[in-house]
Design a protein around this motif. Structure first.
Motif, PDB file in Angstrom:
ATOM      1  N   VAL A 144       0.838  -1.204   0.000  1.00 45.56           N
ATOM      2  CA  VAL A 144       0.000   0.000   0.000  1.00 45.56           C
ATOM      3  C   VAL A 144       0.872   1.254   0.000  1.00 45.56           C
ATOM      4  O   VAL A 144       0.602   2.215  -0.738  1.00 45.56           O
ATOM      5  CB  VAL A 144      -0.952   0.000   1.216  1.00 45.56           C
ATOM      6  N   THR A 145       1.930   1.251   0.797  1.00 46.63           N
ATOM      7  CA  THR A 145       2.831   2.405   0.845  1.00 46.63           C
ATOM      8  C   THR A 145       3.498   2.637  -0.506  1.00 46.63           C
ATOM      9  O   THR A 145       3.649   3.784  -0.948  1.00 46.63           O
ATOM     10  CB  THR A 145       3.906   2.206   1.933  1.00 46.63           C
ATOM     11  N   THR A 146       3.873   1.559  -1.177  1.00 46.68           N
ATOM     12  CA  THR A 146       4.499   1.685  -2.498  1.00 46.68           C
ATOM     13  C   THR A 146       3.538   2.318  -3.497  1.00 46.68           C
ATOM     14  O   THR A 146       3.931   3.179  -4.296  1.00 46.68           O
ATOM     15  CB  THR A 146       4.953   0.303  -3.009  1.00 46.68           C
ATOM     16  N   VAL A 147       2.270   1.917  -3.462  1.00 46.43           N
ATOM     17  CA  VAL A 147       1.270   2.496  -4.366  1.00 46.43           C
ATOM     18  C   VAL A 147       1.077   3.980  -4.062  1.00 46.43           C
ATOM     19  O   VAL A 147       1.010   4.813  -4.983  1.00 46.43           O
ATOM     20  CB  VAL A 147      -0.071   1.742  -4.245  1.00 46.43           C
ATOM     21  N   VAL A 148       0.995   4.329  -2.779  1.00 46.88           N
ATOM     22  CA  VAL A 148       0.821   5.733  -2.387  1.00 46.88           C
ATOM     23  C   VAL A 148       2.022   6.565  -2.811  1.00 46.88           C
ATOM     24  O   VAL A 148       1.883   7.680  -3.339  1.00 46.88           O
ATOM     25  CB  VAL A 148       0.600   5.846  -0.861  1.00 46.88           C
ATOM     26  N   VAL A 149       3.213   6.036  -2.604  1.00 44.33           N
ATOM     27  CA  VAL A 149       4.431   6.731  -3.036  1.00 44.33           C
ATOM     28  C   VAL A 149       4.418   6.933  -4.550  1.00 44.33           C
ATOM     29  O   VAL A 149       4.784   8.009  -5.051  1.00 44.33           O
ATOM     30  CB  VAL A 149       5.684   5.938  -2.609  1.00 44.33           C
ATOM     31  N   GLY A 150       3.967   5.916  -5.282  1.00 45.13           N
ATOM     32  CA  GLY A 150       3.850   6.048  -6.737  1.00 45.13           C
ATOM     33  C   GLY A 150       2.924   7.183  -7.120  1.00 45.13           C
ATOM     34  O   GLY A 150       3.215   7.958  -8.046  1.00 45.13           O
ATOM     35  N   ALA A 151       1.800   7.314  -6.406  1.00 49.10           N
ATOM     36  CA  ALA A 151       0.858   8.393  -6.703  1.00 49.10           C
ATOM     37  C   ALA A 151       1.480   9.762  -6.438  1.00 49.10           C
ATOM     38  O   ALA A 151       1.315  10.703  -7.230  1.00 49.10           O
ATOM     39  CB  ALA A 151      -0.409   8.216  -5.862  1.00 49.10           C
ATOM     40  N   LEU A 152       2.201   9.887  -5.333  1.00 46.52           N
ATOM     41  CA  LEU A 152       2.853  11.164  -5.015  1.00 46.52           C
ATOM     42  C   LEU A 152       3.911  11.517  -6.058  1.00 46.52           C
ATOM     43  O   LEU A 152       3.999  12.666  -6.518  1.00 46.52           O
ATOM     44  CB  LEU A 152       3.482  11.096  -3.626  1.00 46.52           C
ATOM     45  N   LEU A 153       4.707  10.528  -6.445  1.00 48.88           N
ATOM     46  CA  LEU A 153       5.729  10.773  -7.460  1.00 48.88           C
ATOM     47  C   LEU A 153       5.104  11.087  -8.810  1.00 48.88           C
ATOM     48  O   LEU A 153       5.603  11.938  -9.556  1.00 48.88           O
ATOM     49  CB  LEU A 153       6.655   9.557  -7.579  1.00 48.88           C
ATOM     50  N   GLY A 154       3.997  10.408  -9.147  1.00 50.59           N
ATOM     51  CA  GLY A 154       3.316  10.680 -10.402  1.00 50.59           C
ATOM     52  C   GLY A 154       2.823  12.113 -10.483  1.00 50.59           C
ATOM     53  O   GLY A 154       2.951  12.768 -11.527  1.00 50.59           O
ATOM     54  N   THR A 155       2.292  12.607  -9.384  1.00 49.10           N
ATOM     55  CA  THR A 155       1.841  14.004  -9.330  1.00 49.10           C
ATOM     56  C   THR A 155       3.019  14.964  -9.458  1.00 49.10           C
ATOM     57  O   THR A 155       2.979  15.923 -10.238  1.00 49.10           O
ATOM     58  CB  THR A 155       1.097  14.267  -8.009  1.00 49.10           C
ATOM     59  N   LEU A 156       4.068  14.702  -8.693  1.00 48.19           N
ATOM     60  CA  LEU A 156       5.248  15.572  -8.687  1.00 48.19           C
ATOM     61  C   LEU A 156       5.912  15.617 -10.056  1.00 48.19           C
ATOM     62  O   LEU A 156       6.268  16.685 -10.564  1.00 48.19           O
ATOM     63  CB  LEU A 156       6.240  15.078  -7.635  1.00 48.19           C
ATOM     64  N   VAL A 157       6.059  14.456 -10.679  1.00 49.06           N
ATOM     65  CA  VAL A 157       6.725  14.386 -11.983  1.00 49.06           C
ATOM     66  C   VAL A 157       5.904  15.092 -13.055  1.00 49.06           C
ATOM     67  O   VAL A 157       6.455  15.805 -13.906  1.00 49.06           O
ATOM     68  CB  VAL A 157       6.984  12.920 -12.370  1.00 49.06           C
ATOM     69  N   THR A 158       4.599  14.936 -13.036  1.00 49.95           N
ATOM     70  CA  THR A 158       3.753  15.572 -14.047  1.00 49.95           C
ATOM     71  C   THR A 158       3.794  17.091 -13.933  1.00 49.95           C
ATOM     72  O   THR A 158       3.772  17.799 -14.939  1.00 49.95           O
ATOM     73  CB  THR A 158       2.297  15.082 -13.916  1.00 49.95           C
ATOM     74  N   ILE A 159       3.890  17.602 -12.720  1.00 52.28           N
ATOM     75  CA  ILE A 159       3.918  19.054 -12.510  1.00 52.28           C
ATOM     76  C   ILE A 159       5.287  19.646 -12.788  1.00 52.28           C
ATOM     77  O   ILE A 159       5.411  20.705 -13.402  1.00 52.28           O
ATOM     78  CB  ILE A 159       3.483  19.404 -11.076  1.00 52.28           C
ATOM     79  N   SER A 160       6.350  18.939 -12.363  1.00 50.50           N
ATOM     80  CA  SER A 160       7.689  19.541 -12.404  1.00 50.50           C
ATOM     81  C   SER A 160       8.685  18.808 -13.291  1.00 50.50           C
ATOM     82  O   SER A 160       9.766  19.333 -13.554  1.00 50.50           O
ATOM     83  CB  SER A 160       8.259  19.612 -10.982  1.00 50.50           C
ATOM     84  N   SER A 161       8.368  17.590 -13.740  1.00 47.07           N
ATOM     85  CA  SER A 161       9.246  16.688 -14.489  1.00 47.07           C
ATOM     86  C   SER A 161      10.385  16.163 -13.628  1.00 47.07           C
ATOM     87  O   SER A 161      11.270  15.467 -14.130  1.00 47.07           O
ATOM     88  CB  SER A 161       9.809  17.343 -15.765  1.00 47.07           C
ATOM     89  N   ILE A 162      10.395  16.445 -12.342  1.00 51.71           N
ATOM     90  CA  ILE A 162      11.470  16.037 -11.433  1.00 51.71           C
ATOM     91  C   ILE A 162      10.894  15.110 -10.370  1.00 51.71           C
ATOM     92  O   ILE A 162       9.778  15.309  -9.908  1.00 51.71           O
ATOM     93  CB  ILE A 162      12.117  17.264 -10.765  1.00 51.71           C
ATOM     94  N   GLY A 163      11.662  14.124  -9.970  1.00 49.60           N
ATOM     95  CA  GLY A 163      11.225  13.250  -8.886  1.00 49.60           C
ATOM     96  C   GLY A 163      11.396  11.781  -9.181  1.00 49.60           C
ATOM     97  O   GLY A 163      11.547  10.964  -8.266  1.00 49.60           O
ATOM     98  N   ALA A 164      11.393  11.405 -10.466  1.00 48.68           N
ATOM     99  CA  ALA A 164      11.503   9.994 -10.815  1.00 48.68           C
ATOM    100  C   ALA A 164      12.933   9.490 -10.726  1.00 48.68           C
ATOM    101  O   ALA A 164      13.160   8.276 -10.791  1.00 48.68           O
ATOM    102  CB  ALA A 164      10.963   9.760 -12.237  1.00 48.68           C
TER     103      ALA A 164
END
Length: 257
Positions: A144-164
């Motif tokens: 569950v934590t991995t999925v939540v982290v994926g969602a946070l990174l997906g949001t961050l990357v889409t907005i800033s292109s940084i984080g992946a």
């Protein structure tokens, strides 16, 4: 100006090859600060750039067997829907609007600072997690934590292109401390391919990708990454990461002020 972009692509590729830090934390601020590209277009173009370069990296890691596909799957369960929803939110609020552009600029600065933290403290955080096995997540809680982290990174990357890149790899180290460095790198790159592809498609839909700029950057980055990777063993890693962290901190401050 095209030559300047080729040189910039080469410089970023060289640093990525030497340090392993994702190009987004370098390329996006460079386009915004040095060349005056709007934050939205810089993010969209860099996402397309990252999708192309990370695909090649994933193929290499798959050949070496250093991708943990179950972790990639769980990250994607969170990251891909988050990327789609973030794209729709940007469309709704007006991705090319000046105020949204300023928000994206701040998001880039914040993401760069997260990269700095990842660069400086990743080894210490990993050592702490390994020394305290009782703090490590297991089973369903880890999934569950991995999925939540994926969602946070997906949001961050889409907005800033940084984080992946550095940020994603650091989180993987903390969640899965028993993975080898090669598995961390391979897994981090593999999940970033569909994420950056979907995020780039979203920015194409928003009209915020400069395709000529993208091709020009790739012309410089491919030889840069190759040379940097070959030279990586000859340059002390601590010195490189320290210089890079200092540079990125200055970039983040410049983005805000």
């Amino acid at each position: 100006m095209d030559l300047h972009f080729v040189v910039s692509g080469f410089a970023v590729g060289l640093l990525v090859g030497l340090t392993g830090v994702g190009g987004g934390s370098l390329m996006t601020p460079l386009l915004t600060l040095m060349f005056g590209v709007s934050p939205t277009v810089a993010v969209g173009t860099d996402l397309a750039f990252a999708s192309a370069t990370k695909t090649a990296g994933t193929l290499a890691h798959r050949f070496r067997g250093t991708v943990r596909w179950e972790i990639v799957r769980h990250l994607c369960y969170g990251a891909l829907p988050a990327a789609l929803l973030t794209t729709l939110a940007l469309k709704s609020f007006g991705a090319l609007d000046a105020h949204i552009g300023q928000v994206i600029r701040y998001a880039i600065a914040g993401s760069v600072l997260l990269t700095v933290i990842a660069l400086l403290f990743r080894s210490r955080m990993q050592a702490w997690v390994i020394a305290h096995p009782e703090k490590q997540l297991q089973g369903r809680a880890l999934t569950v934590t991995t999925v939540v982290v994926g969602a946070l990174l997906g949001t961050l990357v889409t907005i800033s292109s940084i984080g992946a890149g550095a940020v994603g790899a650091t989180i993987l180290v903390l969640l899965y401390p028993r993975l080898s460095p090669a598995e961390i790198a391979g897994t981090d790159i593999a999940y970033a391919v569909p994420l950056t592809a979907i995020a780039a498609a979203g920015h194409w839909y928003l009209g915020s990708i400069n395709w000529v700029l993208l091709v020009t950057l790739l012309l410089g980055s491919v030889p840069g990454i190759t040379i940097g990777s070959l030279a990586a063993r000859a340059v002390p890693e601590k010195i490189l990461r320290g210089l890079l962290a200092t540079t990125l901190t200055g970039i983040a401050a410049k983005m805000v002020f």
